[in-house]
Design a protein around this motif. Structure first.
Motif, short mmCIF file in Angstrom:
data_model
loop_
_atom_site.label_atom_id
_atom_site.label_comp_id
_atom_site.label_asym_id
_atom_site.label_seq_id
_atom_site.Cartn_x
_atom_site.Cartn_y
_atom_site.Cartn_z
N MET A 1 0.85 -1.17 0.00
CA MET A 1 0.00 0.00 0.00
C MET A 1 0.91 1.24 0.00
O MET A 1 1.79 1.37 0.83
CB MET A 1 -0.89 -0.01 1.24
CG MET A 1 -1.71 1.23 1.37
SD MET A 1 -2.76 1.35 2.86
CE MET A 1 -3.26 -0.29 3.20
N ASP A 2 0.66 2.15 -0.94
CA ASP A 2 1.44 3.38 -1.06
C ASP A 2 0.67 4.51 -0.37
O ASP A 2 -0.24 5.10 -0.96
CB ASP A 2 1.69 3.69 -2.52
CG ASP A 2 2.51 4.95 -2.73
OD1 ASP A 2 2.94 5.57 -1.74
OD2 ASP A 2 2.70 5.31 -3.90
N ILE A 3 1.02 4.81 0.88
CA ILE A 3 0.32 5.82 1.67
C ILE A 3 0.39 7.19 1.00
O ILE A 3 -0.61 7.92 0.95
CB ILE A 3 0.89 5.89 3.11
CG1 ILE A 3 0.63 4.58 3.84
CG2 ILE A 3 0.31 7.07 3.88
CD1 ILE A 3 -0.83 4.24 4.06
N GLN A 4 1.54 7.57 0.47
CA GLN A 4 1.69 8.89 -0.16
C GLN A 4 0.76 9.05 -1.35
O GLN A 4 0.19 10.13 -1.54
CB GLN A 4 3.16 9.13 -0.57
CG GLN A 4 4.09 9.27 0.62
CD GLN A 4 3.63 10.34 1.60
OE1 GLN A 4 3.21 11.42 1.23
NE2 GLN A 4 3.69 10.02 2.89
N SER A 5 0.55 8.00 -2.12
CA SER A 5 -0.39 8.06 -3.24
C SER A 5 -1.82 8.22 -2.73
O SER A 5 -2.62 8.96 -3.31
CB SER A 5 -0.29 6.81 -4.10
OG SER A 5 0.96 6.76 -4.73
N LEU A 6 -2.13 7.53 -1.64
CA LEU A 6 -3.47 7.66 -1.05
C LEU A 6 -3.70 9.08 -0.53
O LEU A 6 -4.78 9.65 -0.70
CB LEU A 6 -3.66 6.65 0.08
CG LEU A 6 -3.72 5.18 -0.33
CD1 LEU A 6 -3.75 4.29 0.90
CD2 LEU A 6 -4.90 4.92 -1.23
#
Length: 138
Positions: A1-6
Motif C-alpha cells: 500500500m502506497d500511503i503517499q499516493s493515497l
C-alpha cells in the motif's frame, strides 16, 4: 500500500465531497447557504477553539460548542441561482439574525458533513472490503 499516493488522491478528491445546501430566512428573504466540509484537522482545531458549555447536555455529549463552531465556520457561501458568494467574513453577523430553528438546521448540517458523513463513508468502506480481509490470529 502506497500511503503517499493515497494522501495525494485524498487531497485531490477532498472538494468532490458533497457540500450541503440549507435554506434559511434572513429577514423576509429565503436564502440558500452552502457549507463545505473541512479537513479532519481543521474541523478538530475549530472545535477545540469552542469548548463545550458546561450547562449544555448537548455540548457535553459532543465535547464542544456546536453553535459557536457553526457561527465561526470558514467554508460558508450564499447561493443565488448560479451565483455563489463566499460569506465567511460576515458569517457570524449573519448567524446573529437567524431564527433558532434556522441556526439549529445549520448546526446539524455542519455536524453532519464533518462528523456523521465521514463515519458513514468509513462504515460503507469497511462493509465493502470486509469480505477481502482476513482476520489475524492472535
Amino acid at each position: 500500500m502506497d500511503i503517499q499516493s493515497l494522501v495525494a488522491k485524498a487531497r485531490r478528491d477532498f472538494d468532490t465531497v458533497n457540500s450541503v445546501d440549507q435554506d434559511v430566512m434572513i429577514g423576509d428573504e429565503l436564502v440558500t447557504i452552502r457549507l463545505w466540509p473541512l479537513t479532519g484537522t481543521a474541523y478538530r482545531d475549530l472545535c477545540a477553539q469552542h469548548a463545550n458549555r458546561t450547562a449544555s447536555e448537548f455540548d457535553e455529549a459532543l465535547g464542544y460548542n456546536l453553535t459557536a463552531v457553526t457561527q465561526s465556520y470558514p467554508r460558508v457561501y450564499a447561493v443565488d441561482g448560479d451565483e455563489v458568494t463566499d460569506i465567511a467574513e460576515t458569517w457570524a453577523d449573519t448567524c446573529a439574525v437567524l431564527s433558532a430553528p434556522d441556526l439549529k438546521a445549520l448546526e446539524y448540517a455542519v455536524w453532519g458533513i464533518n462528523e456523521y458523513e465521514p463515519t458513514q463513508r468509513m462504515a460503507a468502506a469497511g462493509k465493502a472490503s470486509a469480505g477481502s480481509r482476513k482476520k489475524k490470529r492472535s
